[in-house]
Design a protein around this motif. Structure first.
Motif, short mmCIF file in Angstrom:
data_model
loop_
_atom_site.label_atom_id
_atom_site.label_comp_id
_atom_site.label_asym_id
_atom_site.label_seq_id
_atom_site.Cartn_x
_atom_site.Cartn_y
_atom_site.Cartn_z
N MET A 1 0.84 -1.17 0.00
CA MET A 1 0.00 0.00 0.00
C MET A 1 0.89 1.23 0.00
O MET A 1 1.79 1.36 0.81
N LYS A 2 0.63 2.15 -0.91
CA LYS A 2 1.31 3.44 -0.92
C LYS A 2 0.27 4.51 -0.63
O LYS A 2 -0.84 4.46 -1.15
N ILE A 3 0.65 5.46 0.22
CA ILE A 3 -0.26 6.53 0.60
C ILE A 3 0.57 7.77 0.89
O ILE A 3 1.70 7.68 1.35
N SER A 4 0.01 8.94 0.60
CA SER A 4 0.76 10.17 0.79
C SER A 4 0.82 10.59 2.26
O SER A 4 1.74 11.29 2.67
N ALA A 5 -0.15 10.16 3.06
CA ALA A 5 -0.17 10.52 4.48
C ALA A 5 1.02 9.89 5.20
O ALA A 5 1.35 8.73 4.97
N ARG A 6 1.66 10.64 6.06
CA ARG A 6 2.82 10.14 6.80
C ARG A 6 2.46 9.70 8.21
O ARG A 6 3.28 9.17 8.92
N ASN A 7 1.24 9.92 8.61
CA ASN A 7 0.80 9.57 9.96
C ASN A 7 0.10 8.22 9.96
O ASN A 7 -1.09 8.11 10.21
N ALA A 8 0.85 7.17 9.66
CA ALA A 8 0.33 5.81 9.63
C ALA A 8 0.86 5.08 10.85
O ALA A 8 2.06 4.95 11.03
N ILE A 9 -0.05 4.63 11.72
CA ILE A 9 0.33 3.98 12.97
C ILE A 9 -0.18 2.55 12.95
O ILE A 9 -1.37 2.31 12.79
N SER A 10 0.73 1.60 13.12
CA SER A 10 0.34 0.19 13.14
C SER A 10 -0.33 -0.16 14.45
O SER A 10 0.04 0.35 15.51
N GLY A 11 -1.33 -1.03 14.37
CA GLY A 11 -2.04 -1.47 15.56
C GLY A 11 -2.85 -2.71 15.31
O GLY A 11 -2.77 -3.33 14.25
N LYS A 12 -3.66 -3.06 16.31
CA LYS A 12 -4.49 -4.26 16.24
C LYS A 12 -5.93 -3.88 16.57
O LYS A 12 -6.18 -3.14 17.53
#
Length: 68
Positions: A1-12
């Protein structure tokens, strides 16, 4: 997945509550739980289930900060 947003936080995913048209998806991102409000259709399209590893994408212009 490519996305311009830089605020991607991994979680469950820890909880999914569906309503008439909207679902609240609660995501544990390392001891803090964030809640996303998305359509029930999006939950189905993504096949989201409790326990899934996901990324919370947070749009910076929609984050508010308050003090006091």
């Amino acid at each position: 997945m490519k996305i311009s947003a830089r605020n991607a936080i991994s979680g469950k995913v820890v909880e999914i509550k569906t309503g008439a048209t909207t679902a609240h998806v609660r995501i544990d991102v390392g001891g803090t739980v964030v809640t996303a409000s998305i359509t029930n259709e999006a939950v189905e399209d993504l096949a989201l289930e409790v326990g899934d590893d996901v990324r919370a994408i947070i749009k910076a212009s929609d984050v508010m900060v308050a003090k006091g």
